[in-house]
Design a protein around this motif. Sequence first.
Motif, PDB file in Angstrom:
ATOM      1  N   GLY A 205       0.809  -1.219   0.000  1.00 51.69           N
ATOM      2  CA  GLY A 205       0.000   0.000   0.000  1.00 51.69           C
ATOM      3  C   GLY A 205       0.838   1.264   0.000  1.00 51.69           C
ATOM      4  O   GLY A 205       0.299   2.357   0.166  1.00 51.69           O
ATOM      5  N   ARG A 206       2.147   1.143  -0.199  1.00 53.13           N
ATOM      6  CA  ARG A 206       3.016   2.324  -0.221  1.00 53.13           C
ATOM      7  C   ARG A 206       4.090   2.150  -1.287  1.00 53.13           C
ATOM      8  O   ARG A 206       4.333   1.055  -1.778  1.00 53.13           O
ATOM      9  N   LEU A 207       4.748   3.271  -1.622  1.00 50.38           N
ATOM     10  CA  LEU A 207       5.847   3.248  -2.579  1.00 50.38           C
ATOM     11  C   LEU A 207       7.165   3.051  -1.842  1.00 50.38           C
ATOM     12  O   LEU A 207       7.328   3.520  -0.709  1.00 50.38           O
ATOM     13  N   PRO A 208       8.144   2.393  -2.472  1.00 44.84           N
ATOM     14  CA  PRO A 208       9.419   2.174  -1.775  1.00 44.84           C
ATOM     15  C   PRO A 208      10.236   3.442  -1.611  1.00 44.84           C
ATOM     16  O   PRO A 208      11.025   3.557  -0.670  1.00 44.84           O
ATOM     17  N   PHE A 209      10.085   4.405  -2.519  1.00 39.57           N
ATOM     18  CA  PHE A 209      10.872   5.635  -2.455  1.00 39.57           C
ATOM     19  C   PHE A 209       9.947   6.841  -2.576  1.00 39.57           C
ATOM     20  O   PHE A 209       9.152   6.932  -3.510  1.00 39.57           O
ATOM     21  N   LEU A 210      10.065   7.760  -1.618  1.00 39.55           N
ATOM     22  CA  LEU A 210       9.314   9.001  -1.637  1.00 39.55           C
ATOM     23  C   LEU A 210      10.288  10.157  -1.418  1.00 39.55           C
ATOM     24  O   LEU A 210      11.337   9.989  -0.782  1.00 39.55           O
ATOM     25  N   GLY A 211       9.944  11.321  -1.927  1.00 41.36           N
ATOM     26  CA  GLY A 211      10.807  12.486  -1.763  1.00 41.36           C
ATOM     27  C   GLY A 211      10.050  13.760  -2.016  1.00 41.36           C
ATOM     28  O   GLY A 211       8.901  13.751  -2.477  1.00 41.36           O
ATOM     29  N   GLU A 212      10.724  14.867  -1.735  1.00 41.57           N
ATOM     30  CA  GLU A 212      10.069  16.164  -1.897  1.00 41.57           C
ATOM     31  C   GLU A 212      10.070  16.630  -3.340  1.00 41.57           C
ATOM     32  O   GLU A 212       9.358  17.569  -3.687  1.00 41.57           O
ATOM     33  N   SER A 213      10.894  16.020  -4.181  1.00 44.64           N
ATOM     34  CA  SER A 213      10.974  16.434  -5.581  1.00 44.64           C
ATOM     35  C   SER A 213      11.313  15.222  -6.427  1.00 44.64           C
ATOM     36  O   SER A 213      11.799  14.204  -5.909  1.00 44.64           O
ATOM     37  N   PRO A 214      11.063  15.282  -7.734  1.00 45.36           N
ATOM     38  CA  PRO A 214      11.443  14.163  -8.604  1.00 45.36           C
ATOM     39  C   PRO A 214      12.932  13.841  -8.532  1.00 45.36           C
ATOM     40  O   PRO A 214      13.321  12.674  -8.601  1.00 45.36           O
ATOM     41  N   ILE A 215      13.767  14.850  -8.378  1.00 45.73           N
ATOM     42  CA  ILE A 215      15.208  14.622  -8.319  1.00 45.73           C
ATOM     43  C   ILE A 215      15.567  13.804  -7.080  1.00 45.73           C
ATOM     44  O   ILE A 215      16.352  12.857  -7.136  1.00 45.73           O
ATOM     45  N   SER A 216      14.964  14.160  -5.940  1.00 48.18           N
ATOM     46  CA  SER A 216      15.279  13.440  -4.707  1.00 48.18           C
ATOM     47  C   SER A 216      14.813  11.992  -4.793  1.00 48.18           C
ATOM     48  O   SER A 216      15.482  11.084  -4.305  1.00 48.18           O
ATOM     49  N   VAL A 217      13.653  11.742  -5.438  1.00 40.76           N
ATOM     50  CA  VAL A 217      13.186  10.369  -5.610  1.00 40.76           C
ATOM     51  C   VAL A 217      14.129   9.595  -6.532  1.00 40.76           C
ATOM     52  O   VAL A 217      14.486   8.437  -6.269  1.00 40.76           O
ATOM     53  N   ALA A 218      14.563  10.242  -7.620  1.00 43.78           N
ATOM     54  CA  ALA A 218      15.480   9.586  -8.553  1.00 43.78           C
ATOM     55  C   ALA A 218      16.787   9.216  -7.864  1.00 43.78           C
ATOM     56  O   ALA A 218      17.344   8.133  -8.087  1.00 43.78           O
ATOM     57  N   LEU A 219      17.297  10.097  -7.010  1.00 48.99           N
ATOM     58  CA  LEU A 219      18.536   9.807  -6.281  1.00 48.99           C
ATOM     59  C   LEU A 219      18.364   8.609  -5.350  1.00 48.99           C
ATOM     60  O   LEU A 219      19.276   7.804  -5.179  1.00 48.99           O
ATOM     61  N   LYS A 220      17.191   8.486  -4.735  1.00 45.50           N
ATOM     62  CA  LYS A 220      16.957   7.340  -3.855  1.00 45.50           C
ATOM     63  C   LYS A 220      16.939   6.037  -4.648  1.00 45.50           C
ATOM     64  O   LYS A 220      17.396   4.999  -4.162  1.00 45.50           O
ATOM     65  N   HIS A 221      16.407   6.091  -5.888  1.00 44.08           N
ATOM     66  CA  HIS A 221      16.480   4.906  -6.740  1.00 44.08           C
ATOM     67  C   HIS A 221      17.930   4.497  -6.967  1.00 44.08           C
ATOM     68  O   HIS A 221      18.252   3.308  -7.053  1.00 44.08           O
ATOM     69  N   LEU A 222      18.818   5.478  -7.073  1.00 40.94           N
ATOM     70  CA  LEU A 222      20.214   5.210  -7.402  1.00 40.94           C
ATOM     71  C   LEU A 222      21.010   4.691  -6.212  1.00 40.94           C
ATOM     72  O   LEU A 222      21.880   3.823  -6.369  1.00 40.94           O
ATOM     73  N   GLN A 223      20.752   5.208  -4.991  1.00 41.04           N
ATOM     74  CA  GLN A 223      21.694   4.945  -3.912  1.00 41.04           C
ATOM     75  C   GLN A 223      21.072   4.498  -2.595  1.00 41.04           C
ATOM     76  O   GLN A 223      21.781   3.970  -1.735  1.00 41.04           O
ATOM     77  N   ASP A 224      19.779   4.665  -2.374  1.00 40.64           N
ATOM     78  CA  ASP A 224      19.205   4.347  -1.068  1.00 40.64           C
ATOM     79  C   ASP A 224      18.583   2.954  -1.061  1.00 40.64           C
ATOM     80  O   ASP A 224      17.979   2.535  -2.057  1.00 40.64           O
ATOM     81  N   PRO A 225      18.687   2.237   0.063  1.00 43.90           N
ATOM     82  CA  PRO A 225      17.946   0.983   0.202  1.00 43.90           C
ATOM     83  C   PRO A 225      16.479   1.282   0.509  1.00 43.90           C
ATOM     84  O   PRO A 225      16.129   2.395   0.883  1.00 43.90           O
ATOM     85  N   PHE A 226      15.623   0.303   0.345  1.00 43.23           N
ATOM     86  CA  PHE A 226      14.208   0.483   0.671  1.00 43.23           C
ATOM     87  C   PHE A 226      13.818  -0.500   1.764  1.00 43.23           C
ATOM     88  O   PHE A 226      14.499  -1.514   1.990  1.00 43.23           O
ATOM     89  N   GLU A 227      12.745  -0.195   2.434  1.00 47.67           N
ATOM     90  CA  GLU A 227      12.268  -1.057   3.503  1.00 47.67           C
ATOM     91  C   GLU A 227      11.736  -2.354   2.904  1.00 47.67           C
ATOM     92  O   GLU A 227      10.922  -2.338   1.976  1.00 47.67           O
ATOM     93  N   ARG A 228      12.201  -3.483   3.442  1.00 47.52           N
ATOM     94  CA  ARG A 228      11.800  -4.774   2.885  1.00 47.52           C
ATOM     95  C   ARG A 228      10.280  -4.949   3.002  1.00 47.52           C
ATOM     96  O   ARG A 228       9.668  -4.538   4.005  1.00 47.52           O
ATOM     97  N   PRO A 229       9.654  -5.560   1.996  1.00 51.97           N
ATOM     98  CA  PRO A 229       8.184  -5.687   2.009  1.00 51.97           C
ATOM     99  C   PRO A 229       7.642  -6.373   3.255  1.00 51.97           C
ATOM    100  O   PRO A 229       6.614  -5.970   3.797  1.00 51.97           O
ATOM    101  N   LYS A 230       8.310  -7.433   3.744  1.00 45.43           N
ATOM    102  CA  LYS A 230       7.799  -8.162   4.903  1.00 45.43           C
ATOM    103  C   LYS A 230       7.850  -7.329   6.177  1.00 45.43           C
ATOM    104  O   LYS A 230       7.122  -7.616   7.138  1.00 45.43           O
ATOM    105  N   GLN A 231       8.723  -6.306   6.209  1.00 43.80           N
ATOM    106  CA  GLN A 231       8.743  -5.421   7.370  1.00 43.80           C
ATOM    107  C   GLN A 231       7.502  -4.519   7.379  1.00 43.80           C
ATOM    108  O   GLN A 231       7.061  -4.074   8.437  1.00 43.80           O
ATOM    109  N   VAL A 232       6.958  -4.244   6.204  1.00 39.61           N
ATOM    110  CA  VAL A 232       5.739  -3.423   6.099  1.00 39.61           C
ATOM    111  C   VAL A 232       4.500  -4.297   6.255  1.00 39.61           C
ATOM    112  O   VAL A 232       3.562  -3.955   6.966  1.00 39.61           O
ATOM    113  N   ASN A 233       4.507  -5.459   5.595  1.00 39.46           N
ATOM    114  CA  ASN A 233       3.358  -6.374   5.629  1.00 39.46           C
ATOM    115  C   ASN A 233       3.869  -7.774   5.948  1.00 39.46           C
ATOM    116  O   ASN A 233       4.328  -8.499   5.060  1.00 39.46           O
TER     117      ASN A 233
END
Length: 694
Positions: A205-233
């Motif tokens: 029910g949520r997106l793996p990467f969120l940010g204040e701008s498209p650039i910040s979201v794109a950077l998270k795709h490049l370098q940030d980890p995301f919360e594992r699905p089982k930790q959310v559900n």
Amino acid sequence: MIGHTLGGRYELLDRVGGGGMALVYKARDILLNRFVAVKVLRQQFMHDEDFVRRFRREAQAAASLSHPNIVSIYDVGQEADTHYIIMEFIDGNNLNEIIRDRAPLQVEEAVRIAAQIADALDHAHHNQIIHRDIKPHNILIGKNGRVKVTDFGIARAVTTSTITQTGSVLGSVHYFSPEHAKGVSTGEKSDIYSLGIVLYQMLTGRLPFLGESPISVALKHLQDPFERPKQVNPHIPQSVENIILKAMRKNPHERYPTAKLMLQDLETCLLPQRLHEPPIQFPSDSDEDDGEQTRVIPALKPDMRMSGEETIVKKDEKWDEAEDRKRRWVAPTVFAVVAVLLIGILIWAVMALKGQLSPKDVEIPLVVGKHYEDAKAELLAAGLNVLEPYPEEPSPDVPAGDVIKQDKQDMKVKEGATITLTVSTGPELSAMPTLTDISYEDAVAQLNDLGITEDRITKKPVNDKSEAGTVLKQEPASGENFDPKTVTVTLTVSEGLAPFPMPNLIGSTLDEAKVTILQNDLVLQDADIHYEANYTTKGKIFKQYPAEQGEMVTAGDKIQIWISSGYPADSKQRTYNVYVSPALEGETSTIVIKISDARGDDIEWGTKKIKTSQTYPVTLVLAPNTNGKISIYRNGDLIDEEPIPYEDIPASHEINPPEPSKPVDSGGTDGGTGTTDGVTDPGGSDAPADNSQN
């Protein structure tokens, strides 16, 4: 543009969606009489030649795709500056709306949707078409549960002029692959990454990467980890999480090589033996210990020197070189033996457990020709799964709901394998043509051409203002699918307006007649109002057409009337003094005076109640070569009748009926003088009086 017809064929009915580049309308294909979706390029891009060229090229490329999970593209066209694409119309919702309303979805539903998307991508990739904009907004779910991927190839048409367009990059950056965010060439694995995010969103029910701008979201795709699905559900099976983790690897080489392999993983991930498989591991997850790994340092020999100092061995401590050599080979030998034993034990364990871990082989039952629910139950009982929603095909021979074919038969498969059943929708249906506003005969001819015999056509007549014989309503409705061999058609046909009796206008004034005419929806034009001299009272209607009272007419019929403009010039009016007496002087008698002249016969001039003799002026209207008549009745008996010729006679003429009898006792009378109560003298009026004297 609603109401506009593009290309003389596609009538735009309603706006059903839109994005940064185009608007989408529901339309009716007039030629084929079916609903389609029309994507119209936004006005700001109509004059961007490069964009329009790519738009058309990619739309034509997407039109080459033919797959049950891909929205079909029927046509590409241009009308003036309007560029449009004609697509299959899907009656349902897009996946973004479903996620918004119901996320997180059930695991089975999410996996089923993702599998159909992967199947569509596999077909597109085999045709060298990369979607590049996989997101829930571009996934349509029909009311029958069928998943349809849309907008194939359109993302490639985006130029720099659209980079800030609302709903374009801002709406898609959350589904970008890292290589897409870098701006480098994207391929099949970019679509796989986006599909992984869609599956992540359906289950959490949520997106793996969120940010204040498209650039910040794109950077998270490049370098940030995301919360594992089982930790959310926590209800997500490990096998399903492994698919998401593999599809969303930042390194393209660690993702699924093809959409087909991801599809195969999705088809088996819910098998019981896979639900609790270990978490997936990737080589890049373990970092090397630079400079901190354990190193083997060679042993020092007795005669070696260290830091300038000597190592001294006394002669009485003899060095046994043979013992040293013996010690050198004992340890490796022991290790080798232990290793062989361990490998043997491992091989034995694998062989012993192989029969328990590997699914057993199952013979596939033949279910063709059986009803879908029965066929499904038989396959499930055999330990097999059935693909849902199932594909459908029309068939003239197989009843609706029965299985036409199965993708695997006369073979053995592993227990838990998925079987695809194709189910009949019955005979191929045709779209009912529009039969309204044409004649009944033409409608029957069209139905006969479609194979519908006249014994299955019912005519339902009604009264209506439409021309008689015109079809007003049809069942089934226009555009509705039907089977020409079994359908029955009802046509509601106009018989014109219902007739009614012509109202009587004779004796009415013009204003009174207009009210009656309006109430009956008749038509009276100024040219049909005639004024003529007549013996009817001036201003009264003396003639009408249709002439007969009660003659049948219908609403909308034209009528004519004739109004009296006064008596004819050769008519004569004469006033006569009529002398009347009571039957018995002093007692009340009822006197009735009737006249016959050019206006009619036995017209009652008036009724009088008298006790004494009276004289009344009575006026007659005479026509040439005719006679008039005055008749006097007393207490119901005719006591006098006087003919009046047209020839000149005195203006005042006495008409004297017989004298009344004298009373025996006249006491209490009024002295021989007649009295009247409430009597109005008509004077020289040309109308009969209708008052009475008491």
